[in-house]
Design a protein around this motif. Structure first.
Motif, PDB file in Angstrom:
ATOM      1  N   VAL A 157       0.814  -1.220   0.000  1.00  0.00           N
ATOM      2  CA  VAL A 157       0.000   0.000   0.000  1.00  0.00           C
ATOM      3  C   VAL A 157       0.843   1.264   0.000  1.00  0.00           C
ATOM      4  O   VAL A 157       0.302   2.359  -0.093  1.00  0.00           O
ATOM      5  N   PHE A 158       2.163   1.124   0.130  1.00  0.00           N
ATOM      6  CA  PHE A 158       3.022   2.301   0.140  1.00  0.00           C
ATOM      7  C   PHE A 158       2.880   3.114  -1.147  1.00  0.00           C
ATOM      8  O   PHE A 158       2.710   4.325  -1.121  1.00  0.00           O
ATOM      9  N   GLY A 159       2.971   2.403  -2.283  1.00  0.00           N
ATOM     10  CA  GLY A 159       2.948   3.090  -3.572  1.00  0.00           C
ATOM     11  C   GLY A 159       1.677   3.878  -3.801  1.00  0.00           C
ATOM     12  O   GLY A 159       1.726   5.088  -4.084  1.00  0.00           O
ATOM     13  N   PRO A 160       0.482   3.249  -3.695  1.00  0.00           N
ATOM     14  CA  PRO A 160      -0.763   3.988  -3.918  1.00  0.00           C
ATOM     15  C   PRO A 160      -0.950   5.181  -2.982  1.00  0.00           C
ATOM     16  O   PRO A 160      -1.398   6.246  -3.416  1.00  0.00           O
ATOM     17  N   ILE A 161      -0.616   5.015  -1.690  1.00  0.00           N
ATOM     18  CA  ILE A 161      -0.789   6.128  -0.748  1.00  0.00           C
ATOM     19  C   ILE A 161       0.152   7.270  -1.089  1.00  0.00           C
ATOM     20  O   ILE A 161      -0.240   8.448  -1.085  1.00  0.00           O
ATOM     21  N   THR A 162       1.418   6.950  -1.394  1.00  0.00           N
ATOM     22  CA  THR A 162       2.376   7.995  -1.725  1.00  0.00           C
ATOM     23  C   THR A 162       2.017   8.672  -3.050  1.00  0.00           C
ATOM     24  O   THR A 162       2.187   9.890  -3.199  1.00  0.00           O
ATOM     25  N   LEU A 163       1.519   7.902  -4.010  1.00  0.00           N
ATOM     26  CA  LEU A 163       1.061   8.499  -5.272  1.00  0.00           C
ATOM     27  C   LEU A 163      -0.092   9.463  -5.001  1.00  0.00           C
ATOM     28  O   LEU A 163      -0.123  10.581  -5.548  1.00  0.00           O
ATOM     29  N   LEU A 164      -1.031   9.053  -4.155  1.00  0.00           N
ATOM     30  CA  LEU A 164      -2.146   9.927  -3.781  1.00  0.00           C
ATOM     31  C   LEU A 164      -1.625  11.191  -3.103  1.00  0.00           C
ATOM     32  O   LEU A 164      -2.128  12.299  -3.342  1.00  0.00           O
ATOM     33  N   TRP A 165      -0.587  11.023  -2.270  1.00  0.00           N
ATOM     34  CA  TRP A 165       0.029  12.162  -1.593  1.00  0.00           C
ATOM     35  C   TRP A 165       0.604  13.163  -2.595  1.00  0.00           C
ATOM     36  O   TRP A 165       0.338  14.372  -2.515  1.00  0.00           O
ATOM     37  N   PHE A 166       1.365  12.668  -3.546  1.00  0.00           N
ATOM     38  CA  PHE A 166       1.964  13.566  -4.540  1.00  0.00           C
ATOM     39  C   PHE A 166       0.894  14.268  -5.372  1.00  0.00           C
ATOM     40  O   PHE A 166       0.995  15.470  -5.644  1.00  0.00           O
ATOM     41  N   LEU A 167      -0.129  13.539  -5.786  1.00  0.00           N
ATOM     42  CA  LEU A 167      -1.202  14.157  -6.571  1.00  0.00           C
ATOM     43  C   LEU A 167      -1.928  15.220  -5.744  1.00  0.00           C
ATOM     44  O   LEU A 167      -2.283  16.290  -6.257  1.00  0.00           O
ATOM     45  N   ALA A 168      -2.137  14.938  -4.451  1.00  0.00           N
ATOM     46  CA  ALA A 168      -2.838  15.891  -3.578  1.00  0.00           C
ATOM     47  C   ALA A 168      -2.044  17.177  -3.394  1.00  0.00           C
ATOM     48  O   ALA A 168      -2.596  18.278  -3.499  1.00  0.00           O
ATOM     49  N   ILE A 169      -0.728  17.044  -3.139  1.00  0.00           N
ATOM     50  CA  ILE A 169       0.048  18.268  -2.926  1.00  0.00           C
ATOM     51  C   ILE A 169       0.232  19.029  -4.241  1.00  0.00           C
ATOM     52  O   ILE A 169       0.328  20.269  -4.248  1.00  0.00           O
ATOM     53  N   GLY A 170       0.264  18.295  -5.361  1.00  0.00           N
ATOM     54  CA  GLY A 170       0.369  18.953  -6.661  1.00  0.00           C
ATOM     55  C   GLY A 170      -0.867  19.757  -6.982  1.00  0.00           C
ATOM     56  O   GLY A 170      -0.787  20.925  -7.390  1.00  0.00           O
ATOM     57  N   VAL A 171      -2.064  19.155  -6.795  1.00  0.00           N
ATOM     58  CA  VAL A 171      -3.333  19.848  -7.056  1.00  0.00           C
ATOM     59  C   VAL A 171      -3.502  21.018  -6.096  1.00  0.00           C
ATOM     60  O   VAL A 171      -3.949  22.106  -6.484  1.00  0.00           O
ATOM     61  N   SER A 172      -3.131  20.815  -4.837  1.00  0.00           N
ATOM     62  CA  SER A 172      -3.220  21.885  -3.844  1.00  0.00           C
ATOM     63  C   SER A 172      -2.381  23.089  -4.258  1.00  0.00           C
ATOM     64  O   SER A 172      -2.821  24.240  -4.160  1.00  0.00           O
ATOM     65  N   GLY A 173      -1.165  22.833  -4.737  1.00  0.00           N
ATOM     66  CA  GLY A 173      -0.313  23.932  -5.179  1.00  0.00           C
ATOM     67  C   GLY A 173      -0.829  24.591  -6.441  1.00  0.00           C
ATOM     68  O   GLY A 173      -0.807  25.824  -6.573  1.00  0.00           O
ATOM     69  N   LEU A 174      -1.314  23.780  -7.372  1.00  0.00           N
ATOM     70  CA  LEU A 174      -1.816  24.312  -8.646  1.00  0.00           C
ATOM     71  C   LEU A 174      -2.974  25.281  -8.426  1.00  0.00           C
ATOM     72  O   LEU A 174      -3.073  26.310  -9.110  1.00  0.00           O
ATOM     73  N   PHE A 175      -3.837  24.990  -7.476  1.00  0.00           N
ATOM     74  CA  PHE A 175      -4.983  25.850  -7.181  1.00  0.00           C
ATOM     75  C   PHE A 175      -4.526  27.268  -6.825  1.00  0.00           C
ATOM     76  O   PHE A 175      -5.129  28.253  -7.257  1.00  0.00           O
ATOM     77  N   HIS A 176      -3.455  27.397  -6.056  1.00  0.00           N
ATOM     78  CA  HIS A 176      -2.978  28.728  -5.643  1.00  0.00           C
ATOM     79  C   HIS A 176      -2.110  29.382  -6.720  1.00  0.00           C
ATOM     80  O   HIS A 176      -2.045  30.618  -6.791  1.00  0.00           O
ATOM     81  N   ILE A 177      -1.449  28.579  -7.551  1.00  0.00           N
ATOM     82  CA  ILE A 177      -0.677  29.149  -8.660  1.00  0.00           C
ATOM     83  C   ILE A 177      -1.611  29.865  -9.633  1.00  0.00           C
ATOM     84  O   ILE A 177      -1.293  30.947 -10.155  1.00  0.00           O
ATOM     85  N   VAL A 178      -2.791  29.286  -9.862  1.00  0.00           N
ATOM     86  CA  VAL A 178      -3.777  29.905 -10.757  1.00  0.00           C
ATOM     87  C   VAL A 178      -4.197  31.274 -10.228  1.00  0.00           C
ATOM     88  O   VAL A 178      -4.446  32.206 -11.004  1.00  0.00           O
ATOM     89  N   GLU A 179      -4.243  31.413  -8.901  1.00  0.00           N
ATOM     90  CA  GLU A 179      -4.618  32.693  -8.301  1.00  0.00           C
ATOM     91  C   GLU A 179      -3.543  33.755  -8.494  1.00  0.00           C
ATOM     92  O   GLU A 179      -3.839  34.944  -8.565  1.00  0.00           O
ATOM     93  N   ASP A 180      -2.266  33.343  -8.576  1.00  0.00           N
ATOM     94  CA  ASP A 180      -1.168  34.299  -8.754  1.00  0.00           C
ATOM     95  C   ASP A 180      -0.080  33.677  -9.631  1.00  0.00           C
ATOM     96  O   ASP A 180       0.949  33.204  -9.138  1.00  0.00           O
TER      97      ASP A 180
END
Length: 611
Positions: A157-180
């Motif tokens: 389960v390491f791989g799927p959880i860590t992949l989910l982690w990377f996708l989550a932090i990427g989407v989280s950052g992208l949301f604020h990049i769009v703002e500025d």
């Protein structure tokens, strides 16, 4: 590739939780507010640190320096050392220093990772603050307690959880990049250069915090043997690198949009319904990152034992199919005690960040030095090319190392103290075993003289086979000499057995055993094991049948020498180091268990040696 994301990138993947926050705090004069130029400058330094150290150095070059598919500090040391005829002691010392620094990093990673994740609960509610350290300790103690069951069940389960982690932090950052979107100006390396030259003093301190963004890069090489180069490279370029950049830029955009105030931007930019899931996901990701470091420590320790820079340790295999799945009780609980002490002693991830970095930068510098020998002596590069590339990497490594040296007083002493203790133990063991070898060899008879003497006057012979283990096949084993002295008989077959650790990770069965017949009484057998393998003498003896040596394990006795060591007034080491070596020797795992010899077939003969 999914497995590589879960194991290899767990450490570097959790760096955004604290790296950007600490770098901004270091660049601010009052520790609470920063200018727009500072945000862009810090982001630019993080981007280019990830690019130069991880993408160019490790992905581009270090991963190519594999030792028959295996990576890691001691593997690189063995590879570089193999290019020297006399097995350079300087290269060995460099490798020991690198291994010590890895241990210094290994104890801080679980502490700072899990603590920084749990601190996210303070953003949810400040009233949770008193419970941060206790909850962190509960998670860490539980993590170390389950190590004895092996990592096979949780690794899936390491791989799927860590992949989910990377996708989550990427989407989280992208949301604020769009703002500025202006935050993307930090991609320009000039922003980092301007920041460095405008305020050199502040920038020098900030570089030490910027380095937190690349901690974990050494795991790429350490886990090379588990996944291979291609999955690690693909995972970096397709998932890890893009998501890390998106998150760091998102944190920068968030800070710029909130009056440049420094708090905990990683969690604060996820306020609302995303905050609690992000805290939970961050905690899971940091536990996975800690697991990867713990597993890496087991592997490094086994390599150290096989290369004879540490005494034999109890190594337990937790999987019937995966030889790399091992558990070392003594190492596990030593790590646990030190990690718990660090969490209690420092109490906050910000304070632990000061202890983090020095050992990692030292480790990376040593990797660069050993890589030079590989480029010049293994890859046969022209000297000018090897020097030029080494100079580039060493300049970056030294820059980070010097900036991190400022942290020694604030907590960096902790990782250096741990690394120093490990280096002391390793150098003491190496010096002591060499000295013991020289002393015992003086009292041993050359095997050729003994064979000649016994051929002229052979003693009575008894049925069966006697196997005498020795580290020096040119001389008669101590157990053999004492057996003749007390029993005055020989077996029908007498085997002088030597176990050799090869400079490569694994040895194929075709090269496992070498048999040399000396005369009708004696034969010499050499067994070769890679430094990533667990020696198994009975299993290797089965290969001897294919080479013509017929034997029955039930009529075979294994004779081992058990030395009782005592301090000597003429020792070549200081008296305190002499006593330390004796203590280490007494704690070494039993040779019978280590070599997996049936206990009912072993005869141990004790001797006393002054060292």
């Amino acid at each position: 590739m999914l497995g590589a994301i879960g194991v290899v990138y767990g450490d570097i993947g959790t760096s955004p939780i604290y790296a950007f926050r600490e770098a901004l705090a270091a660049s601010s004069s009052d520790g609470s507010m920063v200018e727009r130029a500072d945000v862009l400058g810090v982001l630019s330094l993080i981007v280019w640190a990830l690019t130069i150290i991880v993408t160019i150095k490790y992905i581009g070059f270090v991963l190519r320096a594999d030792n028959r598919g295996e990576g890691g500090m001691l593997s690189l040391m063995a590879l570089a050392r193999s290019s020297f005829k006399n097995r350079s002691s300087i290269i060995l010392l460099i490798g020991i220093l690198g291994a010590g620094l890895f241990y210094g990093d290994a104890v801080i990673t679980p502490a700072i990772s899990v603590l920084s994740a749990v601190e996210g609960m303070e953003v949810v509610t400040p009233t949770f603050q008193p419970y941060v350290v206790p909850l962190t300790l509960i998670i860490l103690i539980a993590l170390f307690s389950v190590q004895r069951f092996g990592t096979a069940s949780v690794a899936s389960v390491f791989g799927p959880i860590t992949l989910l982690w990377f996708l989550a932090i990427g989407v989280s950052g992208l949301f604020h990049i769009v703002e500025d979107p202006h935050i993307l100006l930090a991609l320009n390396p000039l922003e980092g250069a301007i920041f460095l030259f405008d305020s050199p003093g502040v920038a020098f301190v900030t570089i030490g915090a910027v380095f937190l963004a690349v901690t974990g890069a050494e795991a790429l090489y350490a886990d090379l043997g588990h996944f291979g180069r291609r999955p690690i490279v693909l995972a970096w370029f397709s998932v890890v690198f893009p998501c890390l950049l998106l998150n760091y830029f998102g944190q920068g955009a968030f800070v710029l949009g909130h009056s440049q105030a420094i708090g905990n931007p990683f969690f604060e930019m996820n306020r609302g319904w995303m905050l609690m899931p992000m805290v939970g996901l961050a905690t899971a990701a940091t536990v996975i990152a800690s697991q990867a470091v713990i597993t890496g420590t087991y592997s490094l320790t086994r390599q150290a034992v096989q290369l004879n820079v540490l005494p034999r340790l109890d190594i337990r295999h937790t999987s019937e199919t995966q030889s790399g799945q091992i558990y070392l009780p003594r190492v596990n609980w030593t790590l646990a005690v030190v990690v718990v002490a660090l969490v209690v002693g420092f109490g906050a991830s910000s304070r632990l960040a000061a202890a983090y970095g020095i050992s990692v930068t030292g480790n990376m510098l040593i990797t660069t030095i050993l890589l030079f020998f590989v480029m010049k002596r293994i890859w046969n590069w022209p000297l000018i090319s090897a020097v030029a590339l080494t100079a580039l990497f060493a300049t970056v490594d030294l820059g980070f190392l010097f900036s991190n040296i400022l942290k020694v007083h604030d907590g960096g002493w902790a990782s250096l103290l741990i690394a120093g203790c490990v280096v002391l133990l390793m150098t003491t063991w190496v010096r002591g075993t060499r000295q013991l070898f020289e002393k015992t060899r003086k009292n041993e008879m050359p095997l050729s003289l003994l064979v000649e003497s016994l051929s002229r006057k052979p003693p009575p012979r008894v049925p069966g086979t006697a196997v005498f283990l020795t580290s020096n096949p040119g001389f008669a084993p101590t157990a053999l000499m004492h057996s003749l002295k007390h029993y005055k008989v020989l077996h029908e077959q007498n085997v002088i057995l030597t176990v050799v650790t090869a400079p490569q990770p694994k040895v194929p069965d075709s090269e496992r055993v070498n048999i040399e017949k000396i005369d009708d009484l004696f034969m010499r057998v050499t067994m070769n094991f890679g430094f990533m393998e667990q020696p198994n003498i009975p299993k290797a003896l089965a290969i001897c049948r294919k080479k013509g040596w017929k034997f029955d394990i039930m009529t075979t006795s294994f004779f081992l020498s058990r030395r009782a060591l005592k301090p000597s007034p003429t020792s070549g080491m200081p008296r305190w180091q002499d006593r330390l070596f004796i203590r280490l020797a007494r704690t070494a795992a039993d040779a019978t268990e280590y070599y997996q010899i049936p206990t009912g077939r072993v005869v141990e003969i004790g001797t006393q040696v002054a060292v």
